[in-house]
Write a protein that holds these residues in place. Structure first.
Motif, PDB file in Angstrom:
ATOM      1  N   CYS A  21      -1.408  -4.162   1.014  1.00  0.00           N
ATOM      2  CA  CYS A  21      -2.411  -3.095   0.977  1.00  0.00           C
ATOM      3  C   CYS A  21      -3.400  -3.286  -0.169  1.00  0.00           C
ATOM      4  O   CYS A  21      -4.605  -3.155   0.021  1.00  0.00           O
ATOM      5  CB  CYS A  21      -1.702  -1.734   0.844  1.00  0.00           C
ATOM      6  SG  CYS A  21      -2.829  -0.329   0.883  1.00  0.00           S
TER       7      CYS A  21
ATOM      8  N   LYS B 243     -11.572  -3.940   1.657  1.00  0.00           N
ATOM      9  CA  LYS B 243     -11.959  -2.704   2.351  1.00  0.00           C
ATOM     10  C   LYS B 243     -13.441  -2.568   2.363  1.00  0.00           C
ATOM     11  O   LYS B 243     -14.160  -3.045   1.623  1.00  0.00           O
ATOM     12  CB  LYS B 243     -11.328  -1.491   1.703  1.00  0.00           C
ATOM     13  CG  LYS B 243      -9.830  -1.503   1.918  1.00  0.00           C
ATOM     14  CD  LYS B 243      -9.243  -0.167   1.675  1.00  0.00           C
ATOM     15  CE  LYS B 243      -7.765  -0.229   1.977  1.00  0.00           C
ATOM     16  NZ  LYS B 243      -7.125   0.996   2.058  1.00  0.00           N
TER      17      LYS B 243
ATOM     18  N   VAL C 209     -15.179   1.152  -3.947  1.00  0.00           N
ATOM     19  CA  VAL C 209     -13.727   1.346  -3.962  1.00  0.00           C
ATOM     20  C   VAL C 209     -13.182   0.684  -5.222  1.00  0.00           C
ATOM     21  O   VAL C 209     -13.327  -0.518  -5.413  1.00  0.00           O
ATOM     22  CB  VAL C 209     -13.085   0.727  -2.697  1.00  0.00           C
ATOM     23  CG1 VAL C 209     -11.578   0.878  -2.746  1.00  0.00           C
ATOM     24  CG2 VAL C 209     -13.659   1.352  -1.449  1.00  0.00           C
TER      25      VAL C 209
ATOM     26  N   LYS D 166      -4.126   4.749  -5.131  1.00  0.00           N
ATOM     27  CA  LYS D 166      -3.799   6.081  -4.624  1.00  0.00           C
ATOM     28  C   LYS D 166      -3.625   6.055  -3.107  1.00  0.00           C
ATOM     29  O   LYS D 166      -2.681   6.622  -2.566  1.00  0.00           O
ATOM     30  CB  LYS D 166      -4.894   7.082  -4.994  1.00  0.00           C
ATOM     31  CG  LYS D 166      -4.875   7.499  -6.432  1.00  0.00           C
ATOM     32  CD  LYS D 166      -5.979   8.499  -6.715  1.00  0.00           C
ATOM     33  CE  LYS D 166      -6.006   8.890  -8.170  1.00  0.00           C
ATOM     34  NZ  LYS D 166      -7.084   9.836  -8.475  1.00  0.00           N
ATOM     35  N   THR D 167      -4.543   5.394  -2.428  1.00  0.00           N
ATOM     36  CA  THR D 167      -4.491   5.322  -0.971  1.00  0.00           C
ATOM     37  C   THR D 167      -3.248   4.578  -0.508  1.00  0.00           C
ATOM     38  O   THR D 167      -2.538   5.030   0.393  1.00  0.00           O
ATOM     39  CB  THR D 167      -5.757   4.624  -0.424  1.00  0.00           C
ATOM     40  OG1 THR D 167      -6.909   5.304  -0.899  1.00  0.00           O
ATOM     41  CG2 THR D 167      -5.774   4.614   1.088  1.00  0.00           C
ATOM     42  N   CYS D 168      -2.987   3.437  -1.117  1.00  0.00           N
ATOM     43  CA  CYS D 168      -1.815   2.641  -0.732  1.00  0.00           C
ATOM     44  C   CYS D 168      -0.519   3.386  -1.011  1.00  0.00           C
ATOM     45  O   CYS D 168       0.414   3.338  -0.217  1.00  0.00           O
ATOM     46  CB  CYS D 168      -1.827   1.290  -1.438  1.00  0.00           C
ATOM     47  SG  CYS D 168      -3.159   0.211  -0.892  1.00  0.00           S
TER      48      CYS D 168
ATOM     49  N   ASP E 213       0.002   5.871   1.667  1.00  0.00           N
ATOM     50  CA  ASP E 213       0.376   5.217   2.927  1.00  0.00           C
ATOM     51  C   ASP E 213       1.801   4.652   2.882  1.00  0.00           C
ATOM     52  O   ASP E 213       2.432   4.469   3.918  1.00  0.00           O
ATOM     53  CB  ASP E 213      -0.600   4.089   3.259  1.00  0.00           C
ATOM     54  CG  ASP E 213      -1.999   4.599   3.586  1.00  0.00           C
ATOM     55  OD1 ASP E 213      -2.155   5.809   3.846  1.00  0.00           O
ATOM     56  OD2 ASP E 213      -2.935   3.771   3.586  1.00  0.00           O
TER      57      ASP E 213
ATOM     58  N   THR F  75      -8.547   3.839  -6.889  1.00  0.00           N
ATOM     59  CA  THR F  75      -8.668   4.493  -5.586  1.00  0.00           C
ATOM     60  C   THR F  75      -7.779   3.791  -4.568  1.00  0.00           C
ATOM     61  O   THR F  75      -7.094   4.444  -3.777  1.00  0.00           O
ATOM     62  CB  THR F  75     -10.130   4.463  -5.091  1.00  0.00           C
ATOM     63  OG1 THR F  75     -10.984   4.933  -6.125  1.00  0.00           O
ATOM     64  CG2 THR F  75     -10.312   5.309  -3.859  1.00  0.00           C
ATOM     65  N   LYS F  76      -7.805   2.454  -4.582  1.00  0.00           N
ATOM     66  CA  LYS F  76      -6.944   1.678  -3.681  1.00  0.00           C
ATOM     67  C   LYS F  76      -5.481   2.012  -3.919  1.00  0.00           C
ATOM     68  O   LYS F  76      -4.706   2.178  -2.980  1.00  0.00           O
ATOM     69  CB  LYS F  76      -7.137   0.177  -3.919  1.00  0.00           C
ATOM     70  CG  LYS F  76      -8.093  -0.504  -3.026  1.00  0.00           C
ATOM     71  CD  LYS F  76      -7.999  -2.000  -3.306  1.00  0.00           C
ATOM     72  CE  LYS F  76      -8.866  -2.811  -2.421  1.00  0.00           C
ATOM     73  NZ  LYS F  76      -8.755  -4.240  -2.705  1.00  0.00           N
TER      74      LYS F  76
END
Length: 101
Positions: free
Chosen positions: A96, A101, A68, A75-77, A80, A72-73
């Motif tokens: 976040c 992770k 990760v 984009k995910t956060c 969310d 990438t983190k």
């Protein structure tokens, strides 16, 4: 009496023959699915070439999961945090992004 036993034994054999297709449709474990995949990939190979290919294919380890990254983190956060604004979003993003992770 012996004829009855022979008939019952034959019936038992016949019913076990009908049960075999059910066993064939059972879900495959990872080794069985790997064997099926390697076997399909080995189509056209014969003898020592096929043997060497199957040995290498079956001993191959699955690819490791990609690490990760910060991008990438992020984009995910961001995905969310949709709908959050101001200090609420800022606090959420901080939490976040710092989470392991």
């Amino acid at each position: 009496m012996k004829k009855i036993i022979a008939v019952l034994a034959a019936l038992g054999f016949a019913t076990s023959a009908f049960a075999a297709p059910e066993a064939a449709s059972a879900p495959k474990n990872s080794q069985q699915s790997k064997m099926a995949t390697c076997n399909a990939d080995a189509t056209g190979k014969k003898g020592d070439e096929r043997k060497a290919f199957m040995k290498e294919c079956l001993s191959a380890k699955p690819a490791a999961a990609a690490p990760v990254t910060q991008q990438t983190k992020m984009k995910t956060c961001n995905a969310d945090a949709t709908g959050k604004k101001g200090d609420e979003r800022k606090a959420f993003m901080k939490e976040c992004l710092s989470a392991k992770k």
